[in-house]
Design an enzyme around this catalytic site. Structure first.
Site, short mmCIF file in Angstrom:
data_model
loop_
_atom_site.label_atom_id
_atom_site.label_comp_id
_atom_site.label_asym_id
_atom_site.label_seq_id
_atom_site.Cartn_x
_atom_site.Cartn_y
_atom_site.Cartn_z
N HIS A 131 -1.17 6.07 14.13
CA HIS A 131 -0.47 7.33 13.85
C HIS A 131 -0.05 7.92 15.19
CE1 HIS A 131 -0.22 11.61 12.72
NE2 HIS A 131 -0.11 11.22 11.47
N ASP A 208 -9.93 6.71 15.71
CA ASP A 208 -9.30 7.73 14.89
C ASP A 208 -9.72 7.44 13.45
OD1 ASP A 208 -7.65 9.12 13.22
OD2 ASP A 208 -5.77 8.39 14.07
N GLN A 211 -8.28 8.11 8.29
CA GLN A 211 -8.13 7.43 6.99
C GLN A 211 -9.39 6.67 6.61
OE1 GLN A 211 -5.62 7.94 5.02
NE2 GLN A 211 -4.28 8.98 6.47
N LYS A 234 -8.46 15.70 4.92
CA LYS A 234 -8.35 14.38 4.31
C LYS A 234 -9.66 13.96 3.64
CE LYS A 234 -4.94 12.87 7.68
NZ LYS A 234 -3.61 12.78 7.08
N CYS A 372 4.59 9.06 10.39
CA CYS A 372 4.14 9.31 11.78
C CYS A 372 3.66 8.01 12.40
CB CYS A 372 3.03 10.35 11.83
SG CYS A 372 3.53 11.95 11.26
#
Ligand SMILES: Cc1ncc(COP(=O)(O)O)c(C=O)c1O
Length: 414
Positions: A131, A208, A211, A234, A372
């Site tokens: 991302h 990161d 997700q 999220k 993104c």
């Protein structure tokens, strides 16, 4: 809807979950809403909404400042959320959990605080799958420090090319930054192995987890990462708050990212001294109500069981993938071995935005665009994709509704 759920092998009680999410029970353009954009932001269960209303109605005051009981109560609730986050990701202690505005700010914090030690010739290794929020902060700090950003390639299947990674991690590498799960293809990246390779050359590893945290159990100690970032919105919590986990012995040596109230020990005209982590990195009044909401979201996920929810989401996503793969007019991006609940696709001859609009007319909410992730689009020579992403509240019947809506799109485009 009920019939499809009989096909489920996970025995997940999705009806009980759906009852907790008031927003899902509405019509959209004359159809039952089918919400398939959880990768962008998850919907909120009533437990989160109620916790946030309750703190505003009964327990709210600024935190860490008041000598009065209400402020103490508010502070206790705020700090209890930090403890919940620490348990959720198995952080060694709650002081290694910094509240930020979101994953983007968490990554920027590492870039602009830890990144100050980069010198010309140093390299930051990131990947083509990221991302933008795990690329742009590194480009900015690299430019400032005279360092270089290197991109590890991805394979045609949408996996990280580990052979290339091994060649690219050298003594010049100081930071390795990679997504735990891709937001375009759902690929699960081998973070533990990346951390091992990073540590072998003395670099730090930042994952990161935007997700990943909603779908997989995350254990930052087992992954052996130095930093881990994710966003509350999220993981079924509110917007406006996110998390940076940092290894305690690294955080303690990092300079503040922003200055202001709450983060100082002393302020004199000649200069200031700063608190220990995590407060050193939390300048100003924090997102108090949102922190309570995030704590409630973690309680909710924990009560459902992240493994059970993850298995259910993977099953629903796989069902959708099987249905879409059976349509010759549909092209699916990537075929990673290990993936979670994200599915990017295109309908031949149709722009992703048109696909998204036609699906919306049938009540199916998906995302269309670059997500993104321009380096992913460039890698596959695409301008955009349609993306369906799944949460614990989605059903096998909704995967079928997606497939029907895509069939209709194919009919329209002839
Ligand atoms: C993999 C990944 N990283 C980072 C982000 C940025 O998250 P936020 O906008 O909440 O900071 C996203 C959001 O879509 C994402 O999917």
């Amino acid at each position: 809807m009920i019939n499809s759920e009989k096909l489920s092998k996970t025995n997940f009680n999705v009806d009980a979950i759906r009852a907790d999410f008031p927003i899902l029970h509405q019509q959209m353009n004359g159809h039952d809403l089918v919400f398939l954009d959880t990768g962008a932001s998850a919907q909120k269960p009533k437990q989160v909404i109620e916790a946030m209303v309750s703190v505003m109605q009964s327990d709210y005051a600024n935190v860490h400042r008041g000598v009065y009981s209400l402020s103490q109560r508010s502070t206790d609730l705020f700090e209890a959320s930090r403890e919940k986050v620490a348990r959720f990701i198995n952080a060694p202690d709650e002081d290694s959990v910094v509240f930020t505005r979101g994953a983007t700010e968490a990554i920027n914090l590492v870039a602009f605080s830890y990144g100050q030690r980069l010198v010309p010739g140093d390299e930051i290794l990131t990947t083509e799958i990221e991302h933008h929020s795990n690329i742009v902060p590194w480009q900015m700090i690299a430019e400032r420090q005279g360092a270089k950003v290197v991109f590890a390639p991805i394979t045609d299947d949408g996996e990280l090319d580990m052979e290339a990674v091994r060649a690219l991690i050298t003594n010049r590498t100081k930071i390795v930054a990679a997504a735990h799960v891709s937001n375009t293809m759902g690929t699960v990246l081998p973070i533990k192995e990346l951390a091992r390779l990073a540590h072998r050359v003395g670099a730090v590893m930042i994952a990161d987890g935007c997700q990943a945290a909603p779908h997989l159990p995350v254990d930052v100690q087992d992954l052996n990462v130095d930093f881990y970032a994710f966003s509350s919105h999220k993981v079924y919590g509110p917007t406006g708050i996110g998390v940076l986990y940092g290894r305690p012995d690294i955080l303690i040596d990092m300079p503040p990212y922003q200055g202001g109230g709450e983060m100082i020990e002393t302020v004199e005209k000649t200069g200031s001294t700063f608190k220990l982590p995590p407060h050193r990195f939390e300048a100003g009044t924090p997102a108090i109500i949102e922190a309570v909401g995030l704590g409630a979201a973690i309680d909710y996920i924990t009560s459902v069981g992240i493994e059970a929810a993850g298995a259910h989401e993977t099953e629903v996503c796989a069902h959708a993938e099987t249905l879409l793969r059976s349509m010759p007019e549909v092209e699916i991006l990537g075929r990673p071995n290990s993936k979670t609940s994200v599915l990017s696709f295109n309908v031949k001859g149709a722009h992703a935005h048109d696909v998204g609009t036609i699906l919306d007319q049938q009540g199916v909410a998906i995302r269309a665009g670059q997500h993104c992730a321009q380096t992913v689009m460039d890698r596959f020579g695409l301008h955009a994709t349609a993306r369906a992403s799944f949460g614990m509240y989605n059903t096998l019947a909704e995967a079928e509704a997606l497939a029907r809506a895509v069939s209709k799109t194919i009919e329209i485009f002839g």
